[in-house]
Design a protein around this motif. Structure first.
Motif, short mmCIF file in Angstrom:
data_model
loop_
_atom_site.label_atom_id
_atom_site.label_comp_id
_atom_site.label_asym_id
_atom_site.label_seq_id
_atom_site.Cartn_x
_atom_site.Cartn_y
_atom_site.Cartn_z
N LEU A 1 35.14 6.02 58.25
CA LEU A 1 36.42 5.85 57.55
C LEU A 1 36.26 6.45 56.17
O LEU A 1 35.41 6.01 55.39
N ASP A 2 37.07 7.46 55.84
CA ASP A 2 36.99 8.17 54.57
C ASP A 2 38.27 7.91 53.80
O ASP A 2 39.37 8.24 54.26
N LEU A 3 38.15 7.32 52.60
CA LEU A 3 39.31 6.84 51.84
C LEU A 3 39.70 7.81 50.73
O LEU A 3 38.86 8.21 49.91
N HIS A 4 40.99 8.14 50.68
CA HIS A 4 41.54 9.08 49.70
C HIS A 4 42.85 8.54 49.16
O HIS A 4 43.34 7.50 49.60
N SER A 5 43.46 9.29 48.23
CA SER A 5 44.83 9.02 47.80
C SER A 5 45.52 10.35 47.55
O SER A 5 44.89 11.42 47.61
N MET A 6 46.83 10.31 47.24
CA MET A 6 47.65 11.51 47.20
C MET A 6 48.34 11.67 45.85
O MET A 6 48.52 10.71 45.12
N THR A 7 48.77 12.90 45.57
CA THR A 7 49.40 13.21 44.29
C THR A 7 50.77 12.56 44.15
O THR A 7 51.12 12.05 43.09
N SER A 8 51.56 12.60 45.22
CA SER A 8 52.93 12.10 45.14
C SER A 8 53.12 10.87 46.00
O SER A 8 52.32 10.60 46.91
N PRO A 9 54.18 10.10 45.75
CA PRO A 9 54.38 8.86 46.52
C PRO A 9 54.58 9.14 47.99
O PRO A 9 55.25 10.10 48.38
N ALA A 10 53.99 8.30 48.82
CA ALA A 10 54.14 8.38 50.27
C ALA A 10 53.50 7.15 50.87
O ALA A 10 52.62 6.54 50.27
N PRO A 11 53.92 6.77 52.07
CA PRO A 11 53.21 5.69 52.76
C PRO A 11 51.81 6.14 53.12
O PRO A 11 51.50 7.34 53.15
N ALA A 12 50.93 5.20 53.38
CA ALA A 12 49.57 5.54 53.80
C ALA A 12 49.60 6.38 55.07
O ALA A 12 50.40 6.14 55.98
N LEU A 13 48.71 7.38 55.12
CA LEU A 13 48.62 8.29 56.26
C LEU A 13 47.20 8.26 56.81
O LEU A 13 46.24 8.34 56.04
N GLY A 14 47.06 8.21 58.12
CA GLY A 14 45.76 8.33 58.75
C GLY A 14 45.59 9.73 59.31
O GLY A 14 46.24 10.08 60.29
N LEU A 15 44.75 10.56 58.70
CA LEU A 15 44.49 11.91 59.19
C LEU A 15 43.37 11.82 60.21
O LEU A 15 42.27 11.34 59.90
N VAL A 16 43.62 12.31 61.43
CA VAL A 16 42.71 12.06 62.54
C VAL A 16 42.21 13.34 63.20
O VAL A 16 41.65 13.29 64.30
N GLY A 17 42.37 14.49 62.54
CA GLY A 17 41.91 15.73 63.15
C GLY A 17 42.66 16.00 64.44
O GLY A 17 43.82 15.62 64.61
#
Length: 319
Positions: free
Chosen positions: A141-157
């Motif tokens: 599990l690799d935890l990041h955040s984003m520049t602009s507002p958005a709901p949490a996203l799970g990037l799964v390749g």
């Protein structure tokens, strides 16, 4: 290294972050790495944060685990805080610019196998130090955040196994299938995690906007649910319904005069095919189909040739 920093959140509130020298500690000899083992054998879970030095929500969630390690029913838990030097340079006035020291650490994971002195940026050296601790994980599990507002996203390749892992965790509600970036390999895409034929699975969670309360909350939920789902024997609370968005195209910036037609919100849905999104030199960038999702459009700070401007996606399964 610096002591703890107090930062201003997106809401205007302030928050004191874990001290940089504390995050650079260890119980196993490698700075920023902690390992905990249960008496009973079982899966190996690796939790990583701070691939980017200013994506701090994951670091706080992992630091809480280090301070109060869970009683594991089985298996092994590895905690890794990655870009320690970028984090050590973080302060409130410049927090938006402390993403890395020399280069984006989440584009170097395909370049770790050369000679020890090759491409010796700070991020490559640090990634080579980290990799032995996570390479044999069953789940990452690799935890990041984003520049602009958005709901949490799970990037799964692209591998189905990663979608299955995200469904076991039951968080977040939006899963994004994508092939990564032309500029380099992400941690979740390096073998064995990116190999559809190998068992180990991975998910990168974009927890929300940088320095937002929502991002800190999402990181805590992602960590708690992952540990409970894989290493604990107790039943998890009900999972959120999850939808999957499949990225069909990553728009890579070709020229130094790339410009969006307007400021597009993160995860905006553009209803009509052919809508003009941006100009890249003399080339127009348009939506290829109706109801196109705009996944993480780049901010003005990240408009450079070779980087990803935006990923275009469509809904393939609904919650």
């Amino acid at each position: 290294m610096a002591t703890s920093s107090t930062i201003t959140l997106a809401s205007g509130a302030t928050r004191t972050l874990p001290p940089a020298d504390a995050l650079a500690g260890s119980n196993c000899g490698t700075p920023g790495v902690w390992r905990f083992k249960a008496a009973a054998p079982g899966p190996h879970v690796a939790l990583t944060a701070l691939i980017h030095g200013n994506e701090v929500c994951g670091a706080e969630a992992l630091w809480r685990v280090v301070q109060s390690p869970p009683t594991l029913a089985r298996g092994t838990l590895t905690i890794v805080c990655c870009n320690l030097e970028a984090y050590a340079r973080l302060d409130d006035a410049t927090k938006g610019d402390r993403r890395f020291v020399d280069e984006d650490m989440n584009r170097v994971w395909g370049r770790l196998d050369g000679a020890p002195g090759a491409e010796a940026t700070y991020e490559v050296r640090r990634a080579r130090t980290i990799w032995p601790w996570v390479q044999d994980a069953d789940v990452l599990l690799d935890l990041h955040s984003m520049t602009s507002p958005a709901p949490a996203l799970g990037l799964v390749g692209l591998a189905d196994k990663n979608v299955a892992f995200a469904r076991v965790v039951g968080f977040p509600a939006l899963l994004v299938r994508d092939a990564g970036h032309a500029a380099g390999l992400r941690l979740i895409d390096r073998q064995p995690f990116g190999d559809a034929a190998a068992a180990p699975a991975a998910m990168l969670v974009e927890c929300g906007q940088h320095f937002s309360e929502e991002a800190f909350e999402a990181a805590e939920v992602a960590v708690t649910r992952t540990i409970a789902a894989v290493l604990d024997t107790n039943a998890l609370p009900p999972a959120q319904p999850q939808s999957v968005i499949e990225v069909t195209e990553a728009i890579t910036i070709r020229t130094p005069v790339f410009k969006f037609e307007r400021e597009w919100p993160n995860m905006a849905v553009v209803p009509q095919a052919g809508t003009l999104l941006a100009h890249d030199g003399d080339q127009q960038v348009r939506t290829p189909y109706d109801n196109a999702y705009l996944v993480m459009p780049a901010s003005s700070h990240h408009i450079k040739p070779g980087l990803t401007a935006v990923r275009l996606g469509r809904l393939v399964s609904s919650a």
